[in-house]
Scaffold this active site. Structure first.
Site, short mmCIF file in Angstrom:
data_model
loop_
_atom_site.label_atom_id
_atom_site.label_comp_id
_atom_site.label_asym_id
_atom_site.label_seq_id
_atom_site.Cartn_x
_atom_site.Cartn_y
_atom_site.Cartn_z
N SER A 95 44.61 29.47 43.26
CA SER A 95 44.84 28.60 44.50
C SER A 95 45.23 27.34 44.44
O SER A 95 45.00 26.83 43.23
CB SER A 95 43.21 28.45 45.46
N ASN B 273 36.42 39.46 36.51
CA ASN B 273 36.34 38.55 37.45
C ASN B 273 35.80 38.86 38.77
O ASN B 273 34.75 38.55 39.31
CB ASN B 273 37.73 38.13 37.81
N SER C 211 38.14 45.12 51.26
CA SER C 211 39.48 45.27 51.55
C SER C 211 39.71 46.76 51.92
O SER C 211 39.04 47.68 51.63
CB SER C 211 40.43 45.19 50.31
N TYR D 154 42.10 47.22 41.64
CA TYR D 154 41.78 46.12 42.44
C TYR D 154 40.97 46.99 43.55
O TYR D 154 39.86 46.44 43.85
CB TYR D 154 42.83 45.50 43.28
N LYS E 40 36.75 46.69 44.60
CA LYS E 40 36.24 46.34 45.72
C LYS E 40 35.16 47.47 46.22
O LYS E 40 34.04 47.16 46.80
CB LYS E 40 37.28 46.05 46.92
N ASN F 96 46.13 43.86 56.20
CA ASN F 96 46.92 42.99 55.35
C ASN F 96 47.04 41.60 56.22
O ASN F 96 47.59 41.35 57.07
CB ASN F 96 48.30 43.62 55.41
#
Ligand code: WQD
Length: 340
Positions: free
Chosen positions: A37, A100, A125, A150, A154, A180
């Protein structure tokens, strides 16, 4: 005034949620390591809010630093965004994603237990559904094997959170399954600031329209969809942020519960439809080239959202056209900013 820890709060959805939290009288504390970010986000938030939200530079995998953060603040709840989220990137660098996304969640839960912070909004997600057999997906749709690491992170984190809530009396969690997220804050002062080449469709569209990219590559035009391109459920980021604040109310009223909520517009648009809509709404041209499919992409998915409508008393208010117009306004503003 209740303090809310917002991990990853300088990110795209996190920063928009900070705005909504302040609007509802909460005190957000942003915890972010700025690995994914941009620091300039807090400048925009300051302009919108009239004050700079408290921001702590911290790696949420650092349990010692996180313990000290919790000890210093007495949080009412946590909204946990801090995670990597690019589907394609997770295919090429899976270990970075597993480390992470899982470890940040584990550290947050351990700190919540130590300091008696009983409410968690978890950033999940729609990728947890994999490629669904039937559409739209509901929260009861089977969680099929995700098509990307990914998505697996989740899925595992959802189990971690709900197992924790089952074991710890009085805690509650909401698993917000985003579809999205697109668009930008209507003020034009906050939006998506992807590092380097955007992995997501809409920032790539706006950068191409701004002349920063020569053309947009459409990843696959041979899918079993009406125009051959993938279909997604695009939701305005401000609508999505508002759901997080409503979820805090639900958590307080539902101790002991750990439940998932689909957060989408409730309809699908193809890649080509998004591009066409952008050009129509903004009057800008987006040069495109047809490319091969992208690893990790599902063919089509969109949400059934009545559970969130009812339980969270939440409905989307802004559609795809507004989101694309807001995204374009934000891109034009970003183009005026000094380089980071
Ligand atoms: C959308 C479509 C691409 C770029 C995102 C987030 C993920 C999760 C779900 C929250 C796909 C196509 C893209 C480009 C293209 N959200 N595309 N050319 O992959 O659905 O995942 O939403 O957790 O975190 O990343 O979104 O915007 O990357 O892709 O053709 O240059 O656009 O193939 O069909 P995706 P996306």
């Amino acid at each position: 005034m209740k303090k809310i820890l917002v991990t990853g709060g300088a990110g795209f959805i996190g920063s928009h949620t900070v705005i909504e939290l302040v609007g509802r009288g909460f005190i957000p504390v942003i915890a972010d390591n700025f690995s994914n970010s941009d620091r300039r986000v807090t400048d925009g938030l300051t302009s919108i809010l009239g004050h700079r939200p408290e921001t702590v530079m911290i790696d949420c995998t650092d349990s010692g630093a996180m313990e000290r953060l919790f000890a210093d603040h007495g949080f009412h709840a946590v909204i946990h965004f801090a995670a990597f989220k690019a589907v394609g990137e997770s295919v090429t660098d899976p270990l970075r994603y597993y480390r992470n996304n899982l470890l940040t969640t584990q550290v947050v839960l351990e700190c919540m237990r130590t300091y008696g912070v009983r409410h968690l909004v978890f950033s999940s997600s729609c990728t947890v559904y994999g490629q669904p057999d039937s559409l739209p997906v509901t929260e009861q749709s089977p969680l099929k094997p995700p098509v990307s690491p990914y998505g697996y992170t989740k899925q595992v984190c959802e189990h971690m959170v709900c197992d924790f809530v089952s074991a710890e009396p009085g805690f509650s969690a909401g698993l917000l399954r985003y579809f999205n997220p697109v668009g930008a804050h209507p003020s034009g002062l906050n939006g998506e600031l992807p590092y380097g080449v955007p992995s997501n469709l809409v920032p790539f569209i706006t950068q191409t329209a701004a002349g920063l990219r020569p053309a947009l590559t459409i990843f696959g035009s041979d899918y079993a969809t009406p125009d051959g391109t993938c279909i997604r459920d695009y939701i305005h980021v401000t609508d999505l942020a508002g759901a997080h604040v409503r979820a805090l109310d639900w958590l307080e009223a539902n101790p002991g519960k750990c439940e998932a909520f689909n957060l989408g517009q409730g309809r699908g648009h193809s890649v080509k439809e998004v591009i066409d809509t952008f050009e129509r709404v903004t009057g800008q041209h987006v040069p495109v080239v047809m490319g091969p499919r992208r690893a990790g992409d599902v063919e089509q998915i969109w949400a059934e959202v009545t559970k969130a409508n009812r339980a969270l008393n939440w409905h989307t208010e802004l559609g795809l056209e507004v989101a694309l117009a807001d995204a374009w306004r934000w891109q034009q503003y970003v183009n005026t900013l000094p380089a980071p």
